[in-house]
Motif scaffolding. Structure first.
Motif, PDB file in Angstrom:
ATOM      1  N   SER A   1       4.810 -21.841  -6.171  1.00 27.28           N
ATOM      2  CA  SER A   1       4.693 -20.939  -7.207  1.00 27.28           C
ATOM      3  C   SER A   1       4.980 -21.527  -8.498  1.00 27.28           C
ATOM      4  CB  SER A   1       4.987 -19.551  -6.824  1.00 27.28           C
ATOM      5  OG  SER A   1       6.446 -19.307  -6.892  1.00 27.28           O
ATOM      6  N   SER A   2       5.976 -22.206  -8.634  1.00 29.84           N
ATOM      7  CA  SER A   2       6.456 -22.507  -9.930  1.00 29.84           C
ATOM      8  C   SER A   2       5.516 -23.362 -10.970  1.00 29.84           C
ATOM      9  CB  SER A   2       7.683 -23.904  -9.657  1.00 29.84           C
ATOM     10  OG  SER A   2       6.946 -24.969  -9.140  1.00 29.84           O
ATOM     11  N   VAL A   3       4.340 -23.742 -10.492  1.00 29.96           N
ATOM     12  CA  VAL A   3       3.438 -24.297 -11.401  1.00 29.96           C
ATOM     13  C   VAL A   3       2.721 -23.075 -12.089  1.00 29.96           C
ATOM     14  CG1 VAL A   3       1.558 -25.536 -11.745  1.00 29.96           C
ATOM     15  CG2 VAL A   3       3.326 -26.299 -10.587  1.00 29.96           C
ATOM     16  N   THR A   4       2.345 -22.435 -11.320  1.00 29.55           N
ATOM     17  CA  THR A   4       1.227 -20.951 -11.728  1.00 29.55           C
ATOM     18  C   THR A   4       2.025 -19.969 -12.064  1.00 29.55           C
ATOM     19  OG1 THR A   4       1.071 -20.279  -9.512  1.00 29.55           O
ATOM     20  CG2 THR A   4      -0.523 -21.698 -10.262  1.00 29.55           C
ATOM     21  N   HIS A   5       3.485 -19.672 -11.666  1.00 29.71           N
ATOM     22  CA  HIS A   5       4.331 -18.517 -11.899  1.00 29.71           C
ATOM     23  C   HIS A   5       5.686 -18.851 -12.181  1.00 29.71           C
ATOM     24  CE1 HIS A   5       0.641 -16.921  -9.846  1.00 29.71           C
ATOM     25  NE2 HIS A   5       1.037 -15.626 -10.760  1.00 29.71           N
ATOM     26  N   PRO A   6       5.957 -19.887 -13.325  1.00 26.68           N
ATOM     27  CA  PRO A   6       7.444 -20.362 -13.581  1.00 26.68           C
ATOM     28  C   PRO A   6       8.233 -19.427 -13.725  1.00 26.68           C
ATOM     29  CG  PRO A   6       5.860 -20.673 -15.406  1.00 26.68           C
ATOM     30  CD  PRO A   6       5.057 -20.438 -14.550  1.00 26.68           C
ATOM     31  N   ALA A   7       7.920 -18.098 -14.003  1.00 25.11           N
ATOM     32  CA  ALA A   7       9.163 -17.136 -14.069  1.00 25.11           C
ATOM     33  C   ALA A   7       9.607 -16.697 -13.021  1.00 25.11           C
ATOM     34  CB  ALA A   7       8.308 -15.708 -15.035  1.00 25.11           C
ATOM     35  N   LEU A   8       9.291 -17.075 -11.669  1.00 23.83           N
ATOM     36  CA  LEU A   8       9.741 -16.740 -10.499  1.00 23.83           C
ATOM     37  C   LEU A   8      10.974 -17.746 -10.439  1.00 23.83           C
ATOM     38  CD1 LEU A   8      10.071 -15.069  -7.991  1.00 23.83           C
ATOM     39  CD2 LEU A   8       8.508 -16.410  -6.878  1.00 23.83           C
ATOM     40  N   LEU A   9      10.782 -18.924 -10.491  1.00 21.00           N
ATOM     41  CA  LEU A   9      11.397 -20.028 -10.411  1.00 21.00           C
ATOM     42  C   LEU A   9      12.551 -19.966 -11.303  1.00 21.00           C
ATOM     43  CD1 LEU A   9      12.429 -22.118  -8.366  1.00 21.00           C
ATOM     44  CD2 LEU A   9      11.126 -23.721  -9.703  1.00 21.00           C
ATOM     45  N   ALA A  10      12.285 -19.527 -12.629  1.00 22.43           N
ATOM     46  CA  ALA A  10      13.281 -19.572 -13.842  1.00 22.43           C
ATOM     47  C   ALA A  10      14.045 -18.349 -13.736  1.00 22.43           C
ATOM     48  CB  ALA A  10      12.385 -19.193 -15.190  1.00 22.43           C
ATOM     49  N   THR A  11      13.843 -17.322 -13.159  1.00 27.94           N
ATOM     50  CA  THR A  11      14.600 -16.154 -12.725  1.00 27.94           C
ATOM     51  C   THR A  11      15.570 -16.430 -11.569  1.00 27.94           C
ATOM     52  OG1 THR A  11      12.961 -14.594 -13.602  1.00 27.94           O
ATOM     53  CG2 THR A  11      14.863 -13.657 -12.006  1.00 27.94           C
ATOM     54  N   TYR A  12      15.090 -17.021 -10.507  1.00 27.41           N
ATOM     55  CA  TYR A  12      15.987 -17.610  -9.490  1.00 27.41           C
ATOM     56  C   TYR A  12      16.923 -18.603  -9.802  1.00 27.41           C
ATOM     57  CZ  TYR A  12      17.092 -18.707  -4.882  1.00 27.41           C
ATOM     58  OH  TYR A  12      18.031 -19.096  -3.570  1.00 27.41           O
ATOM     59  N   ARG A  13      16.406 -19.614 -10.703  1.00 29.26           N
ATOM     60  CA  ARG A  13      17.551 -20.314 -11.238  1.00 29.26           C
ATOM     61  C   ARG A  13      18.578 -19.764 -12.040  1.00 29.26           C
ATOM     62  NH1 ARG A  13      13.827 -24.168 -12.980  1.00 29.26           N
ATOM     63  NH2 ARG A  13      13.451 -23.128 -14.816  1.00 29.26           N
ATOM     64  N   GLU A  14      18.210 -19.070 -12.830  1.00 23.76           N
ATOM     65  CA  GLU A  14      19.015 -18.402 -13.825  1.00 23.76           C
ATOM     66  C   GLU A  14      20.111 -17.411 -13.318  1.00 23.76           C
ATOM     67  OE1 GLU A  14      19.086 -14.636 -16.774  1.00 23.76           O
ATOM     68  OE2 GLU A  14      17.250 -16.039 -17.068  1.00 23.76           O
ATOM     69  N   ARG A  15      19.725 -16.689 -12.164  1.00 26.62           N
ATOM     70  CA  ARG A  15      20.460 -15.794 -11.532  1.00 26.62           C
ATOM     71  C   ARG A  15      21.234 -16.457 -10.347  1.00 26.62           C
ATOM     72  NH1 ARG A  15      17.249 -10.320 -11.471  1.00 26.62           N
ATOM     73  NH2 ARG A  15      17.134 -10.011 -13.594  1.00 26.62           N
ATOM     74  N   PHE A  16      20.557 -17.162  -9.560  1.00 28.09           N
ATOM     75  CA  PHE A  16      21.626 -17.903  -8.435  1.00 28.09           C
ATOM     76  C   PHE A  16      21.683 -19.360  -8.436  1.00 28.09           C
ATOM     77  CE2 PHE A  16      19.528 -13.903  -7.609  1.00 28.09           C
ATOM     78  CZ  PHE A  16      20.550 -13.181  -6.898  1.00 28.09           C
ATOM     79  N   ILE A  17      20.734 -20.341  -8.855  1.00 30.95           N
ATOM     80  CA  ILE A  17      21.094 -21.575  -8.870  1.00 30.95           C
ATOM     81  C   ILE A  17      22.090 -21.979  -9.720  1.00 30.95           C
ATOM     82  CG2 ILE A  17      20.141 -23.878  -8.998  1.00 30.95           C
ATOM     83  CD1 ILE A  17      17.512 -22.723  -7.831  1.00 30.95           C
ATOM     84  N   ALA A  18      21.971 -21.692 -10.962  1.00 36.18           N
ATOM     85  CA  ALA A  18      22.845 -21.958 -12.139  1.00 36.18           C
ATOM     86  C   ALA A  18      24.366 -21.631 -11.857  1.00 36.18           C
ATOM     87  CB  ALA A  18      22.348 -21.612 -13.379  1.00 36.18           C
ATOM     88  N   PRO A  19      24.457 -20.505 -11.233  1.00 37.20           N
ATOM     89  CA  PRO A  19      25.982 -20.116 -10.954  1.00 37.20           C
ATOM     90  C   PRO A  19      26.555 -20.740  -9.807  1.00 37.20           C
ATOM     91  CG  PRO A  19      24.544 -18.087 -11.449  1.00 37.20           C
ATOM     92  CD  PRO A  19      23.737 -19.180 -11.417  1.00 37.20           C
ATOM     93  N   ARG A  20      25.750 -21.072  -8.793  1.00 35.10           N
ATOM     94  CA  ARG A  20      26.039 -21.750  -7.714  1.00 35.10           C
ATOM     95  C   ARG A  20      26.616 -23.119  -8.187  1.00 35.10           C
ATOM     96  NH1 ARG A  20      22.012 -18.850  -4.466  1.00 35.10           N
ATOM     97  NH2 ARG A  20      23.351 -17.514  -3.007  1.00 35.10           N
ATOM     98  N   ARG A  21      25.597 -23.897  -8.969  1.00 34.39           N
ATOM     99  CA  ARG A  21      26.004 -25.393  -9.255  1.00 34.39           C
ATOM    100  C   ARG A  21      27.279 -25.332 -10.236  1.00 34.39           C
ATOM    101  NH1 ARG A  21      21.739 -29.053  -9.348  1.00 34.39           N
ATOM    102  NH2 ARG A  21      22.830 -30.294 -10.884  1.00 34.39           N
ATOM    103  N   ALA A  22      27.511 -24.132 -11.016  1.00 35.56           N
ATOM    104  CA  ALA A  22      28.624 -24.180 -11.631  1.00 35.56           C
ATOM    105  C   ALA A  22      29.947 -23.989 -10.586  1.00 35.56           C
ATOM    106  CB  ALA A  22      28.789 -23.196 -12.630  1.00 35.56           C
ATOM    107  N   LEU A  23      30.017 -23.368  -9.765  1.00 33.12           N
ATOM    108  CA  LEU A  23      30.954 -23.180  -8.670  1.00 33.12           C
ATOM    109  C   LEU A  23      31.060 -24.579  -7.951  1.00 33.12           C
ATOM    110  CD1 LEU A  23      29.997 -19.934  -6.918  1.00 33.12           C
ATOM    111  CD2 LEU A  23      32.145 -20.147  -8.382  1.00 33.12           C
ATOM    112  N   ILE A  24      30.150 -25.348  -7.397  1.00 29.11           N
ATOM    113  CA  ILE A  24      30.312 -26.643  -6.717  1.00 29.11           C
ATOM    114  C   ILE A  24      30.819 -27.802  -7.824  1.00 29.11           C
ATOM    115  CG2 ILE A  24      29.027 -28.428  -5.817  1.00 29.11           C
ATOM    116  CD1 ILE A  24      27.116 -26.269  -4.756  1.00 29.11           C
ATOM    117  N   ARG A  25      30.428 -27.565  -8.995  1.00 26.18           N
ATOM    118  CA  ARG A  25      30.783 -28.490 -10.152  1.00 26.18           C
ATOM    119  C   ARG A  25      32.535 -28.195 -10.400  1.00 26.18           C
ATOM    120  NH1 ARG A  25      28.322 -26.942 -14.232  1.00 26.18           N
ATOM    121  NH2 ARG A  25      26.039 -27.576 -13.385  1.00 26.18           N
ATOM    122  N   ALA A  26      32.718 -26.955 -10.437  1.00 22.58           N
ATOM    123  CA  ALA A  26      34.370 -26.744 -10.733  1.00 22.58           C
ATOM    124  C   ALA A  26      34.982 -27.216  -9.559  1.00 22.58           C
ATOM    125  CB  ALA A  26      34.472 -25.238 -10.825  1.00 22.58           C
ATOM    126  N   ALA A  27      34.527 -27.073  -8.311  1.00 25.72           N
ATOM    127  CA  ALA A  27      35.357 -27.229  -6.948  1.00 25.72           C
ATOM    128  C   ALA A  27      35.432 -29.012  -7.055  1.00 25.72           C
ATOM    129  CB  ALA A  27      34.742 -27.040  -5.717  1.00 25.72           C
TER     130      ALA A  27
END
Length: 193
Positions: A111-137
């Motif tokens: 759905s990322s092509v036709t409805h980019p807001a869904l993936l953008a919201t998921y990335r902002e709320r969950f992917i980005a914070p997890r990446r920061a945790l992994i990068r810090a570790a």
């Protein structure tokens, strides 16, 4: 004197019913089929109940997707001395081996092509914070260099296998073996600690 809100008290069980219905509809019919009207009907609640709790379909679906995942206490695990800890690996095996999660992930990416807001919201709320945790570790463990590329390689390999050859992830032992191999190969790209 205690303050009272108007109307009926909020049903705490409704959130779970709504998120379950949203996730089922998203998995079965994609983003178009997971509209508030259909979600309300399946959850057995009024549409206004959903509108009061979530401002958008994307917000509701992101919360439903995250609640359905099996990864517990990631922040605590990644804050520990060893990452990924065995608890985190167990959780990844359960998540990646879950056919429902694979279906949700396929819908999310699709759905990322036709409805980019869904993936953008998921990335902002969950992917980005997890990446920061992994990068810090990884940084705490003394690793330097392009840590984001290494993280992408591990996550990308797991996602590729889940989406392109999902049957290979039906066996938890195979999921574990594959994830350990990918993490081991990615570790070779990191400068020594």
């Amino acid at each position: 004197m205690t303050g009272r809100t108007r109307g009926r008290p909020r049903d705490p069980g409704a959130d779970g019913q709504i998120m379950k219905a949203a996730l089922e509809l998203f998995t079965e019919r994609g983003l178009e089929g997971a509209n508030f009207e259909q979600i309300a009907k399946r959850a057995g609640v009024a549409k206004v109940t959903i509108y009061r709790r979530w401002s958008s379909k994307e917000e509701l679906l992101v919360q439903a997707i995250e609640q359905a995942r099996t990864v517990p206490h990631e922040a605590e695990v990644w804050a520990g001395a060893e990452a990924p800890a065995e608890e985190l690996m167990d959780s990844w095996v359960a998540t990646f081996g879950d056919a429902r999660f694979r279906a949700v992930l396929a819908q999310l990416v699709g759905s990322s092509v036709t409805h980019p807001a869904l993936l953008a919201t998921y990335r902002e709320r969950f992917i980005a914070p997890r990446r920061a945790l992994i990068r810090a570790a990884l940084a705490r463990a003394g690793h330097e260099g392009d840590l984001d590329t290494v993280i992408d390689m591990v996550v990308g390999a797991a996602m590729y296998r889940m989406l392109i050859d999902p049957g290979s992830f039906d066996d938890p032992a195979e999921v574990r073996r594959y994830l350990q191999a990918v993490i081991g190969q990615a570790g070779r790209l990191l400068p020594p600690e």
